[in-house]
Design an enzyme around this catalytic site. Structure first.
Site, PDB file in Angstrom:
ATOM      1  N   LYS A   1       0.939  -1.342   0.039  1.00  0.00           N
ATOM      2  CA  LYS A   1       0.074   0.099   0.135  1.00  0.00           C
ATOM      3  C   LYS A   1       0.667   1.316   0.047  1.00  0.00           C
ATOM      4  O   LYS A   1       1.922   1.343   0.347  1.00  0.00           O
ATOM      5  CB  LYS A   1      -0.935   0.168   1.289  1.00  0.00           C
ATOM      6  CG  LYS A   1      -2.049  -1.306   1.113  1.00  0.00           C
ATOM      7  CD  LYS A   1      -2.972  -1.091   2.295  1.00  0.00           C
ATOM      8  CE  LYS A   1      -4.016  -2.309   2.339  1.00  0.00           C
ATOM      9  NZ  LYS A   1      -5.012  -2.123   3.462  1.00  0.00           N
TER      10      LYS A   1
ATOM     11  N   TYR B   1     -13.322  -2.822  -1.999  1.00  0.00           N
ATOM     12  CA  TYR B   1     -13.462  -2.509  -0.743  1.00  0.00           C
ATOM     13  C   TYR B   1     -15.219  -2.234  -0.562  1.00  0.00           C
ATOM     14  O   TYR B   1     -15.430  -1.756   0.222  1.00  0.00           O
ATOM     15  CB  TYR B   1     -13.079  -1.200  -0.320  1.00  0.00           C
ATOM     16  CG  TYR B   1     -11.622  -1.458   0.056  1.00  0.00           C
ATOM     17  CD1 TYR B   1     -11.050  -2.286   0.643  1.00  0.00           C
ATOM     18  CD2 TYR B   1     -10.474  -0.646  -0.181  1.00  0.00           C
ATOM     19  CE1 TYR B   1      -9.580  -2.684   1.169  1.00  0.00           C
ATOM     20  CE2 TYR B   1      -9.234  -0.605  -0.198  1.00  0.00           C
ATOM     21  CZ  TYR B   1      -8.529  -1.791   0.640  1.00  0.00           C
ATOM     22  OH  TYR B   1      -7.216  -2.003   0.979  1.00  0.00           O
TER      23      TYR B   1
ATOM     24  N   ASN C   1      -1.782   0.181   6.816  1.00  0.00           N
ATOM     25  CA  ASN C   1      -1.258  -0.950   7.435  1.00  0.00           C
ATOM     26  C   ASN C   1      -0.365  -1.535   6.562  1.00  0.00           C
ATOM     27  O   ASN C   1      -0.307  -2.872   6.368  1.00  0.00           O
ATOM     28  CB  ASN C   1      -2.434  -1.686   8.152  1.00  0.00           C
ATOM     29  CG  ASN C   1      -3.393  -2.055   6.812  1.00  0.00           C
ATOM     30  OD1 ASN C   1      -3.162  -1.568   5.600  1.00  0.00           O
ATOM     31  ND2 ASN C   1      -4.474  -2.719   7.366  1.00  0.00           N
TER      32      ASN C   1
ATOM     33  N   HIS D   1      -2.119  -5.282   1.654  1.00  0.00           N
ATOM     34  CA  HIS D   1      -3.183  -6.109   1.544  1.00  0.00           C
ATOM     35  C   HIS D   1      -3.118  -7.523   0.986  1.00  0.00           C
ATOM     36  O   HIS D   1      -2.062  -7.853   0.546  1.00  0.00           O
ATOM     37  CB  HIS D   1      -4.120  -5.358   0.464  1.00  0.00           C
ATOM     38  CG  HIS D   1      -5.353  -6.187   0.168  1.00  0.00           C
ATOM     39  ND1 HIS D   1      -6.657  -6.205   0.759  1.00  0.00           N
ATOM     40  CD2 HIS D   1      -5.475  -7.210  -0.677  1.00  0.00           C
ATOM     41  CE1 HIS D   1      -7.571  -7.198   0.258  1.00  0.00           C
ATOM     42  NE2 HIS D   1      -6.639  -7.785  -0.943  1.00  0.00           N
TER      43      HIS D   1
ATOM     44  N   GLU E   1     -10.086 -10.734  -6.931  1.00  0.00           N
ATOM     45  CA  GLU E   1      -9.040  -9.681  -6.877  1.00  0.00           C
ATOM     46  C   GLU E   1      -7.895 -10.039  -8.064  1.00  0.00           C
ATOM     47  O   GLU E   1      -7.496  -9.007  -8.751  1.00  0.00           O
ATOM     48  CB  GLU E   1      -8.300  -9.603  -5.553  1.00  0.00           C
ATOM     49  CG  GLU E   1      -9.180  -8.873  -4.413  1.00  0.00           C
ATOM     50  CD  GLU E   1      -8.414  -9.158  -3.021  1.00  0.00           C
ATOM     51  OE1 GLU E   1      -9.318  -8.822  -1.925  1.00  0.00           O
ATOM     52  OE2 GLU E   1      -7.497  -9.882  -2.811  1.00  0.00           O
TER      53      GLU E   1
HETATM   54  P1  IDP Z   1      -7.818  -6.499   5.838  1.00  0.00           P
HETATM   55  O1  IDP Z   1      -7.169  -5.688   4.974  1.00  0.00           O
HETATM   56  O2  IDP Z   1      -6.996  -7.089   7.116  1.00  0.00           O
HETATM   57  O3  IDP Z   1      -8.929  -7.653   5.508  1.00  0.00           O
HETATM   58  P2  IDP Z   1     -10.572  -5.158   6.055  1.00  0.00           P
HETATM   59  O4  IDP Z   1     -11.525  -5.148   7.266  1.00  0.00           O
HETATM   60  O5  IDP Z   1     -10.975  -6.014   4.797  1.00  0.00           O
HETATM   61  O6  IDP Z   1      -9.258  -5.706   6.559  1.00  0.00           O
HETATM   62  O7  IDP Z   1     -10.175  -3.818   5.521  1.00  0.00           O
HETATM   63  C1  IDP Z   1      -9.741  -3.466   4.457  1.00  0.00           C
HETATM   64  C2  IDP Z   1      -8.828  -2.364   4.570  1.00  0.00           C
HETATM   65  O8  IDP Z   1      -9.522  -1.120   4.899  1.00  0.00           O
HETATM   66  C3  IDP Z   1      -7.746  -2.494   5.827  1.00  0.00           C
HETATM   67  O9  IDP Z   1      -6.675  -2.986   5.307  1.00  0.00           O
HETATM   68  C4  IDP Z   1      -7.571  -0.930   6.044  1.00  0.00           C
HETATM   69  O10 IDP Z   1      -6.501  -0.243   5.289  1.00  0.00           O
HETATM   70  C5  IDP Z   1      -8.859  -0.263   5.917  1.00  0.00           C
HETATM   71  N1  IDP Z   1      -9.867  -0.241   7.057  1.00  0.00           N
HETATM   72  C6  IDP Z   1     -10.184  -1.309   7.929  1.00  0.00           C
HETATM   73  N2  IDP Z   1     -10.981  -0.955   8.892  1.00  0.00           N
HETATM   74  C7  IDP Z   1     -10.656   0.417   9.019  1.00  0.00           C
HETATM   75  C8  IDP Z   1     -11.108   1.543  10.114  1.00  0.00           C
HETATM   76  O11 IDP Z   1     -11.658   1.299  10.892  1.00  0.00           O
HETATM   77  N3  IDP Z   1     -10.647   2.873   9.711  1.00  0.00           N
HETATM   78  C9  IDP Z   1      -9.766   3.031   8.471  1.00  0.00           C
HETATM   79  N4  IDP Z   1      -9.255   2.003   7.859  1.00  0.00           N
HETATM   80  C10 IDP Z   1      -9.641   0.783   8.024  1.00  0.00           C
HETATM   81 MG    MG Z   2      -9.839  -7.794   3.753  1.00  0.00          MG
END
Ligand code: IDP
Ligand code: MG
Length: 141
Positions: free
Chosen positions: A9, A49, A112, A115, A126
């Protein structure tokens, strides 16, 4: 052999962590079968997303994801989906243990570093959103 989609990312791209992150996968004997350094189109992110589209952070998440190109990759290996998710660590980088990619290179719940496809269904969706069949290297094993 299983295939999983990984994106490095914008936070990790802009800090110069692409090589370090790729090395984590090579060390675990995953094979790279496709890769692209690209800016994700807006409509692709809506699909990617979809599960967050009603969330208050959706617009900010999308603008973060297009702030720089991302490094999109397809990695192949035994149980790749589950094993790669484990290498990444939990979504919130502030809670991810050291030694995981998010724990070592991520900043917070949004920024983070990486992905990785969540399951079989996400991996094939994907893969189709990013790669054309001729862009994928079929290794003989
Ligand atoms: P994952 O990436 O661990 O599978 P997901 O719940 O699928 O987690 O969320 C996708 C992405 O959305 C996350 O990696 C993060 O970048 C973003 N995200 C998830 N939850 C939050 C939040 O509470 N605030 C801001 N961004 C979030
Ligand atoms: Mg996810």
């Amino acid at each position: 052999m299983e295939r999983t989609v990984v994106l490095i990312k914008p936070d990790a791209v802009s800090k110069g962590f692409i090589g370090k992150i790729i090395a984590r996968f090579e060390k675990e004997d995953f094979l790279l079968i496709a890769a692209k350094f690209m800016r994700l189109p807006d409509d692709l992110l809506d699909d990617w997303y979809e599960h967050h589209k009603e969330k208050p952070f959706f617009a900010e998440l999308k603008s973060f994801m297009i702030s720089t190109p991302i490094m999109a990759m397809l990695w192949e290996g035994k149980d790749a989906i589950k094993r790669v998710r484990k290498l990444c660590g939990p979504t919130d980088a502030t809670k991810a243990p050291k030694g995981t990619i998010r724990g070592d290179y991520g900043e917070d719940v949004q920024r983070n570093a990486i992905h990785a496809s969540e399951d079989d269904h996400a991996a094939s969706k994907e893969m189709d959103l990013i790669f054309l069949p001729h862009e994928i290297q079929e290794w003989k094993r």
